[in-house]
Design a protein around this motif. Structure first.
Motif, PDB file in Angstrom:
ATOM      1  N   ARG A 183       4.178 -14.286  -3.924  1.00 17.12           N
ATOM      2  CA  ARG A 183       2.959 -13.488  -4.115  1.00 17.12           C
ATOM      3  C   ARG A 183       2.866 -11.964  -4.366  1.00 17.12           C
ATOM      4  O   ARG A 183       1.979 -11.421  -4.541  1.00 17.12           O
TER       5      ARG A 183
ATOM      6  N   ASP B 281      -3.497  -1.446  -2.266  1.00 13.42           N
ATOM      7  CA  ASP B 281      -4.323  -2.790  -2.410  1.00 13.42           C
ATOM      8  C   ASP B 281      -3.894  -3.682  -1.822  1.00 13.42           C
ATOM      9  O   ASP B 281      -4.356  -4.985  -2.161  1.00 13.42           O
ATOM     10  N   LYS B 282      -2.715  -3.829  -1.222  1.00 11.92           N
ATOM     11  CA  LYS B 282      -1.903  -4.909  -0.635  1.00 11.92           C
ATOM     12  C   LYS B 282      -1.793  -4.817   0.925  1.00 11.92           C
ATOM     13  O   LYS B 282      -0.643  -4.396   1.223  1.00 11.92           O
TER      14      LYS B 282
ATOM     15  N   LYS C  89      -8.440  -9.095   5.819  1.00  5.92           N
ATOM     16  CA  LYS C  89      -9.031  -9.668   4.452  1.00  5.92           C
ATOM     17  C   LYS C  89     -10.435  -9.158   4.241  1.00  5.92           C
ATOM     18  O   LYS C  89     -11.158  -8.614   3.174  1.00  5.92           O
TER      19      LYS C  89
ATOM     20  N   TRP D   3      -9.964  -5.366   2.915  1.00  3.22           N
ATOM     21  CA  TRP D   3      -9.283  -5.206   1.818  1.00  3.22           C
ATOM     22  C   TRP D   3      -9.985  -6.289   0.698  1.00  3.22           C
ATOM     23  O   TRP D   3      -9.923  -6.057  -0.476  1.00  3.22           O
ATOM     24  N   ASN D   4     -10.704  -7.294   1.170  1.00  4.53           N
ATOM     25  CA  ASN D   4     -11.313  -8.379   0.338  1.00  4.53           C
ATOM     26  C   ASN D   4     -10.087  -8.970  -0.513  1.00  4.53           C
ATOM     27  O   ASN D   4     -10.225  -9.484  -1.724  1.00  4.53           O
ATOM     28  N   VAL D   5      -8.819  -9.172  -0.071  1.00  3.00           N
ATOM     29  CA  VAL D   5      -7.850  -9.791  -0.420  1.00  3.00           C
ATOM     30  C   VAL D   5      -7.051 -10.390   0.747  1.00  3.00           C
ATOM     31  O   VAL D   5      -7.092 -10.002   2.016  1.00  3.00           O
ATOM     32  N   ASP D   6      -6.470 -11.521   0.389  1.00  2.00           N
ATOM     33  CA  ASP D   6      -5.519 -11.943   1.511  1.00  2.00           C
ATOM     34  C   ASP D   6      -4.267 -11.043   1.640  1.00  2.00           C
ATOM     35  O   ASP D   6      -3.624 -10.721   0.922  1.00  2.00           O
TER      36      ASP D   6
END
Ligand code: ZN
Length: 455
Positions: A267, A190-191, A387, A390-393
């Motif tokens: 992060r 997820d990253k 982004k 995955w909908n994340v930075d």
């Protein structure tokens, strides 16, 4: 989502099954580069890629012979005024030994749940296939928003002996604005991850020589200095008790990390426990004053890789060894220079080695660290594509190891690399039962489609 991206993603849904079958054929090719045994297979794999790139619409695709295995090069120019990306890949794979530890044949891809098992599935045929799949879907549904050049070598796993010469010789053919190198992976499914810095390396051999042959420790112990004792004392003196390296001038050129970078690194969520868990050690070592993630990516190190001296068989033998030898490597960070580290190391030895022995220090190999500028063209577009998928930075990471090709491309072609990929930490690359997490590769294809259309 723009219409044009939607169309390409739909196109990919239609192409998916056929692409998967072709991917299996690619994995069945035993493209092991380290011996001559697979020379023919290497040629076939290169030809397979040339054909595939021509089939999907590349205007030019060719296989260039080198001293060992061919380099595949292809290009698609949509508009000379638009920016140009150079994609990097390697079609060679690691050898398969120990073969009896594989649960299925390494060159017969085997599906188990979401995982596809095969040598090269993750490193890096799966990554090459993700880019080819994305290019195919875009080219069939509309057109690329950027000019694409693709270089795929067959010697990465043996240290890329032909690549630098090839790039020197074909500088104008390879001219580009930036490189996308998907030969690194993600830190977790997820990253999505972008590596922007790599550590360099200075590798040394240190030999301490004493008597002309091994001596009886009863007859000579107490009068002849023991090279193993001396070497141990020297190694101990190479760090202080807070983990700092004591070679003169070692930290002089180290570029401090910015506050922004420090925040980005935190992060990642990689803390002390992460390293304790994956390494199985009771506690961590290294420089006390820095966070573990900074110590791995942004600080230089000195480590003994191997030691050899005296009697190392079973049982006991009483000698003073004739010599003691250590292999020592330093991981370097921007802006350290391997030659300057060598000078510092020599100075350390001149000051520390007693006159009762002779020392000899060799720099076996050296490469500076690499860091991409924040202004790397394409970086913003790539972050955006990750982004949106995955909908994340995406996380920005400094890598502790080296990827020499990125350094060479910077030196020879003068361009920065976006280093990324869709492999996972537990893909077992270089090991038996290498595998690829197919849903992550699939997301990679989607991100690449968005990227190739995102300019
Ligand atoms: Zn690789």
């Amino acid at each position: 989502m723009t219409q044009i991206i939607r169309k390409a993603l739909d196109q990919h849904q239609d192409d998916k099954e056929k692409l998967f079958q072709e991917f299996l054929s690619f994995l069945r090719m035993p493209s092991v580069s380290n011996s001559n045994e697979h020379k023919e297979d290497m040629l076939k794999t290169a030809d397979f890629l040339v054909k595939k790139l021509s089939d999907i619409g590349f205007q030019h695709a060719e296989s260039f012979p080198t001293g060992r295995h061919p380099i595949v090069y292809a290009e698609y120019v949509v508009d000379p005024e638009k920016p140009t990306i150079l994609l990097y890949g390697h079609y060679d794979v690691q050898p398969t030994d120990p073969l009896d530890e594989w649960r299925s044949a390494p060159f017969e891809p085997h599906l188990e749940g979401d995982y596809l098992y095969a040598r090269g599935a993750s490193d890096m045929k799966g990554q090459i296939w993700a880019t080819i799949s994305a290019l195919q879907s875009v080219l069939q549904s509309s057109d690329l928003a950027i000019n694409v050049k693709y270089l795929i070598e067959g010697e990465e796993e043996i240290g890329s002996p032909s690549l630098a010469g090839f790039m020197e010789e074909h500088k104008s053919m390879l001219a580009c604005d930036f490189v996308l190198n998907p030969d690194a992976g993600m830190i977790a499914p997820d990253k999505p991850t972008i590596v922007y810095a790599l550590r360099g390396l200075a590798y040394f051999e240190l030999k301490i020589t004493g008597p002309k042959s091994d001596l009886h420790s009863g007859s000579f112990g107490g009068v002849v200095a023991n090279p193993a004792n001396v070497l141990s004392r020297l190694i101990a003196a190479m760090h202080d008790n807070k983990g700092k390296v004591m070679l003169p001038g070692f930290y002089d050129d180290v570029r401090e990390i910015t506050e922004n970078e420090s925040l980005e690194l935190s992060r990642l969520g990689i803390d002390e426990n992460f390293y304790k868990k994956i390494s199985g050690v009771p506690n961590l070592g290294g420089e006390e004053d820095f966070d573990p993630i900074e110590r791995v990516g942004a600080r230089p190190t000195l480590d003994v890789n191997g030691l050899y001296s005296g009697f190392i068989e079973k049982g006991a033998k009483t000698i003073i060894p004739a010599f003691a030898l250590a292999k020592i490597s330093c991981r370097l960070v921007p802006d350290q220079d391997p030659q300057k580290v060598l000078i510092g190391f020599r100075k350390f030895l001149e000051e520390q080695v007693p006159s009762s022995v002779i020392w000899e220090l060799k720099l076996m190999s050296g490469a500076p660290a690499y860091i991409a500028g924040e202004e790397t063209p394409g970086l913003e577009a790539f972050k955006k594509a990750l982004k949106a998928t995955w909908n994340v930075d995406p996380v920005l990471k400094r890598e502790g190891g080296s990827i020499p090709v990125a350094t060479e491309m910077k030196e020879i072609l003068g361009v920065d690399s976006i280093i990324t990929g869709f492999g996972l930490p537990d893909d077992q690359i270089h090991s038996p039962n290498e595998r690829l997490h197919l849903p992550t590769q699939q997301k990679g294809v989607e991100a690449l489609i968005r990227f190739f259309l995102g300019f």
